[in-house]
Design an enzyme around this catalytic site. Structure first.
Site, mmCIF file in Angstrom:
data_model
loop_
_atom_site.group_PDB
_atom_site.id
_atom_site.type_symbol
_atom_site.label_atom_id
_atom_site.label_comp_id
_atom_site.label_asym_id
_atom_site.label_seq_id
_atom_site.Cartn_x
_atom_site.Cartn_y
_atom_site.Cartn_z
ATOM 1 N N ASP A 165 -11.763 10.196 7.138
ATOM 2 C CA ASP A 165 -11.519 9.761 5.716
ATOM 3 C C ASP A 165 -12.009 8.335 5.540
ATOM 4 O O ASP A 165 -11.228 7.314 5.159
ATOM 5 C CB ASP A 165 -10.001 9.857 5.833
ATOM 6 C CG ASP A 165 -9.310 9.629 4.420
ATOM 7 O OD1 ASP A 165 -10.411 10.171 3.219
ATOM 8 O OD2 ASP A 165 -8.191 9.459 4.057
ATOM 9 N N GLY A 179 0.743 -1.290 0.013
ATOM 10 C CA GLY A 179 0.090 0.100 -0.078
ATOM 11 C C GLY A 179 0.786 1.157 0.091
ATOM 12 O O GLY A 179 1.923 1.212 0.324
ATOM 13 N N GLY A 204 -0.692 9.012 1.603
ATOM 14 C CA GLY A 204 0.292 10.292 1.850
ATOM 15 C C GLY A 204 1.314 10.230 2.928
ATOM 16 O O GLY A 204 2.236 10.918 2.763
ATOM 17 N N PHE A 205 1.137 9.222 3.777
ATOM 18 C CA PHE A 205 2.131 9.291 4.853
ATOM 19 C C PHE A 205 3.161 8.452 4.432
ATOM 20 O O PHE A 205 4.378 9.017 4.837
ATOM 21 C CB PHE A 205 1.578 8.353 6.004
ATOM 22 C CG PHE A 205 2.391 8.114 7.239
ATOM 23 C CD1 PHE A 205 2.558 8.921 8.227
ATOM 24 C CD2 PHE A 205 3.107 6.705 7.020
ATOM 25 C CE1 PHE A 205 3.459 8.577 9.215
ATOM 26 C CE2 PHE A 205 4.003 6.626 8.329
ATOM 27 C CZ PHE A 205 4.185 7.420 9.130
ATOM 28 N N LYS A 224 4.151 0.311 8.260
ATOM 29 C CA LYS A 224 3.762 1.634 7.738
ATOM 30 C C LYS A 224 5.461 2.484 7.883
ATOM 31 O O LYS A 224 5.456 2.648 9.277
ATOM 32 C CB LYS A 224 2.898 2.152 8.338
ATOM 33 C CG LYS A 224 2.399 3.611 7.564
ATOM 34 C CD LYS A 224 1.483 4.348 8.139
ATOM 35 C CE LYS A 224 0.019 3.804 7.861
ATOM 36 N NZ LYS A 224 -1.209 4.565 8.229
ATOM 37 N N LYS A 282 4.977 4.454 2.431
ATOM 38 C CA LYS A 282 4.569 3.112 1.931
ATOM 39 C C LYS A 282 4.219 2.138 3.078
ATOM 40 O O LYS A 282 4.559 2.324 4.309
ATOM 41 C CB LYS A 282 5.605 2.796 1.217
ATOM 42 C CG LYS A 282 5.929 3.502 -0.049
ATOM 43 C CD LYS A 282 7.320 2.803 -0.769
ATOM 44 C CE LYS A 282 7.383 3.648 -2.278
ATOM 45 N NZ LYS A 282 8.424 2.953 -2.962
#
Length: 867
Positions: free
Chosen positions: A662, A539, A542-543, A560, A545
């Protein structure tokens, strides 16, 4: 040397502005409206693009040629063309501004100096004139005004019947306006003439009422761009710029009348038209020629006739519109004889409109503004109607003198589809970004050096009283002055790591304000992800991968990895830790641990092996879009219920509610048993306290799922999540994205498209064909009712997540009761057998006292069980 460069740069900028200002002064004398109106615009640019010299129009205006100066027009090629043969339009001879054009092969920008910020007219003139070197009829391009998309993928056929004029009202607070022309790859862009002129300050209000509501329900238009799509002169002829105070076109209304026999035109001499003495109106709003004609009700030769005059006007779905209606009683012989109603798309605009009481006279001008929300527009049309009231005495009548229809920019700051403006990627921009990057790097190095010096002076390990991670500061300094990972030596971390088991990790690591299940070393993370192998990426957001990691014992994790130099990434990272360290729920993705080494921002989550809900909705090779098996209706309902439980817990289960902000199908993940869990809390906000009604915050979220009321008012409530969840419900039912620009314009926005079919009573036509014949009708009604209520325009009209959960549970019970046991997917998930068509039958359900979430969360029954 540096000072010399700076002085030279500033000098060039001043010279640039001086050149623009001189052009500004030279053109202002050519665009003053008729003498009867005293409005002198501060900014007046009228450019005949590509012309060798000034061009005079019949209406008295003069268009200047665009100068060949880089300070005015930034373009890589200087291409001016003229028509090989003088073009002709069906309406007669063409104005001389259409015999030349500027052609652009790459992104090019006009920069206009503005002496007075505020609203400005922007008019763009297009005619693909015949030229042997350039085929302008094949030109495809986009146009932006600063960050506003005016045109996207725009093209014109060869020699249209008449020139195309695109007219806009753009608000800017800057001292420049930039118009950028961007051709499609392999194509060109062109423009024949440009107008940028100050608009009268009170021409368009900052707020106005929504059609179908009271005038107290105001919509803020101050931050929106507008596109004028129609101006109609009811009952009168074409009005050209020569006869308008602001050089506008007003076309006859006859082609828009749905029943021409229902209307008859009325005229009075222009000099009989009066404007209010209080100065609230002037010919700048509309010229007297608009008010001197009208459409009124035709004689039906019946007593007490009751019918409406109707105009059907094309509209683009997905946009809201500002509708301005012009009235002037030129048909009455005495005061207080004319009372009528005004309707917009069946909504009451004005009830019993009495012009006499409003204007205190006959033949006195009046206008009324309305905003028609995009959800109120169906069949790509707007229906405007005037008709008599039920209490009208004598001969009932109704009139309309003029109409203006303006498209309002959407959430993407666009007036042409759902496309955001792209900044020009030139070398100057790159240099600026590089300079900013170097400055940020220097600051970061200084901070690291200071931290290093500080740590050299501190006592090691357990003896430290407080320390800060190199990148993570505590969220609540009043509670703790230590980083949630500070104060542990390598040995203590290893000792903690030994507490893991095959099934997970035991113990809670308390530090400062947060509870983190495990602290990972960076080497552990590297081994788990094979040194962040790109093949392990599952995935991207914006933060940063997200990688699939696997520990030595076989435990799989979702890792993450954020970008520590990103301020936005830092904020989302801190928010995620703050929330997930406090929350535990079966339907929320669990935070397992984190890494606080080498200036890294790494969070470790439980691995959701079945991916996102979206992965299971769209047909592709072998099943869903990513090869995942598709879901049957029972399992889709279970997933919706699981996600609703997670959201309900967020809103009500924490000490102070949490708004996710979101919600979308890619943020609802599925574990190996297809249990739904809400994820990604980087944008989340703490809900308002009991003393508050909302949280005021900058608008963030995902297009297509974003609550329109939150966007308009910038006031966040838990009902914003409810709206987003309504879009998710329709996406799961219809198996199509929330926004799909490739579809016809009336289908781009899923929420609006689905609601249109719901109002038609034909929702079954857009249901995912893979499940269309398998849904129990009663279950579908319950499900769609929940989705529709979630998408109400105003938050106060939307249900709570508890109410939504109750309806979804009911929909599942109705479906299960009518589904053969072999078909039920209570424990399975994939659609691994043919789905048979079910028939509706009574479920025998009685009232529900409560729904007990398997996590232990008790969900109270909704207040509207009786509905």
């Amino acid at each position: 040397m540096a000072g010399g460069l700076l002085t030279s740069s500033v000098l060039k900028q001043y010279i640039s502005y001086l050149a623009l200002f001189l052009l500004h002064i030279s053109t202002i004398t050519y665009a003053i409206p008729p003498p009867s109106v005293k409005f002198e615009p501060r900014d007046v640019y009228m450019i005949s693009c590509g012309a060798p010299g000034a061009t005079q129009l019949d209406d008295g205006r003069t268009f200047r040629s665009d100068p060949d100066t880089a300070s005015y027009l930034s373009t890589s090629t200087n291409i001016k063309i003229s028509a090989d043969n003088p073009p002709h339009a069906s309406t007669g001879p063409l104005a001389p501004i259409y015999v030349s054009a500027r052609v652009f092969t790459d992104q090019s920008t006009y920069s206009f100096y503005l002496a007075q910020p505020g609203r400005h007219w922007v008019r763009l003139h297009f005619l693909p004139l015949p030229n042997s070197n350039y085929n302008l009829s094949s030109a495809t391009f986009s146009v932006n005004a600063d960050s506003i998309v005016l045109l996207h993928g725009f093209s014109l056929p060869a020699i249209p019947p008449s020139p195309v004029i695109k007219e806009y009202l753009i608000t800017t607070q800057s001292n420049t306006m930039k118009l950028s022309f961007s051709p499609l790859k392999g194509s060109v862009a062109f423009v024949n003439a440009i107008e940028v002129v100050s608009a009268p300050p009170n021409l368009v209000p900052n707020t106005t009422a929504t059609a179908g509501t009271t005038t107290n329900n105001q919509i803020d238009l101050s931050g929106n761009a507008l596109q004028v799509v129609y101006r109609l002169n009811m009952g009168g002829p074409l009005i050209t710029p020569a006869n308008d105070t602001l050089y506008r076109f007003w076309q006859p209304d006859t082609t828009f009348l749905t029943l021409p026999e229902a209307a008859v035109a009325a005229w009075v001499p222009v000099n009989t038209i009066k404007y209010p003495d209080d100065g609230s109106m002037s010919p700048l709003i509309a010229p007297p020629t608009v008010y001197s004609s009208a459409q009124q009700m035709a004689q039906s030769n019946t007593s007490n006739a009751r019918f409406n005059i109707s105009w059907k006007i094309p509209a683009e779905p997905g946009f809201s519109y500002l509708i301005r209606l012009h009235f002037c009683d030129i048909v009455s012989k005495a005061l207080n004889n004319l009372y009528f109603n005004v309707y917009l798309n069946g909504l009451m605009g004005v009830s019993s409109l009495d012009l006499s009481s409003l204007t205190m006279g006959l033949a006195v001008t009046y206008y009324r503004d309305f905003v028609l929300d995009s959800s109120s527009i169906s069949n790509s049309t707007i229906l405007v109607q005037v008709g008599p009231t039920s209490t009208s005495s004598g001969d009932p009548n109704a009139i309309l003198n003029g109409l203006e229809m303006m498209k309002i920019s959407n959430l993407a700051n666009s007036l042409d589809g759902f496309y955001a403006a792209k900044p020009k990627n030139n070398s100057k921009t790159k240099m600026i970004i590089s300079a900013i990057g170097l400055a940020m790097a220097a600051v970061a190095m200084a901070l690291v050096f200071m931290m290093f010096c500080r740590r050299r002076c501190e006592k090691p390990g357990w003896e430290r009283k407080s320390s800060f991670s190199s990148w993570l500061m505590p969220l609540n300094a009043s509670q703790s002055t230590s980083s949630f990972l500070s104060g542990y030596s390598k040995s203590s971390r290893s000792r903690f790591g030994s507490t893991q088991s095959k099934s997970g990790f035991s113990g809670i690591f308390m530090s400062g304000t947060y509870a983190v299940s495990r602290v990972f070393t960076f080497s552990e993370i590297q081994k788990a992800t094979k040194n962040f192998d790109e093949k392990a990426v599952i995935g991207v957001g914006g933060f940063g991968k997200v990688y699939l990691g696997e520990l030595v014992d076989g435990t799989k994790l979702a890792i993450k990895r954020g970008n520590s130099s990103s301020d936005q990434g830092m904020h989302e990272f801190l928010t995620e830790i703050e929330l997930l360290s406090k929350l535990r729920h079966r339907h929320l993705v669990s935070l397992i641990g984190c890494c606080d080494e080498k200036n890294e921002m790494i969070l470790v989550y439980e691995y959701m092996s079945k991916g996102t809900v979206r992965d299971h909705l769209y047909v592709g090779n072998g099943g869903g879009e990513t090869g995942m098996p598709l879901l049957n209706w029972n399992k889709r309902l279970e997933i919706c219920i699981g996600a609703a439980k997670g959201l309900h817990y967020l809103h009500t289960g924490a000490a102070q509610g949490i708004i996710h902000r979101d919600i979308k199908t890619t943020n609802i993940l599925l574990d190996e048993n297809l249990v739904a869990k809400v994820s990604d809390f980087g944008l989340s906000k703490t809900a308002p306290s009991l003393e508050q009604t909302h949280v005021s915050t900058a608008v963030k979220g995902s297009f297509g799922y974003l609550d329109p009321e939150y966007f308009r008012r910038q006031q966040l409530t838990d009902k914003s999540d409810v709206y987003s969840f309504g879009v998710v419900l329709f996406e799961i039912l219809c198996a199509r994205p929330a926004i799909n620009p490739a579809l016809p314009r009336d289908q781009v926005n899923l929420a609006e498209w689905a609601l249109q079919w719901k109002r038609k009573g034909q929702l079954e036509k857009i249901i995912d064909p893979n499940i269309a014949g398998t849904i129990n009708p009663d279950s579908l009604i319950k499900f769609v009712d929940a989705a529709e209520k979630c998408l109400a325009d105003y938050g106060v009209d939307r249900p709570t997540m508890g109410d939504v959960l109750w309806k979804l549970e009911s929909a599942l019970q109705l479906q299960v009761a009518s589904t053969p046991v072999a078909e039920s997917s209570g424990s399975g998930g994939a659609m691994d057998m043919p789905l048979k068509k079910t028939t509706s039958q009574k479920s025998g359900l009685t009232g529900f006292d409560s729904f007990n979430d398997r996590s232990g969360t008790q969900i109270p029954p909704p207040l509207d069980q009786g509905r």
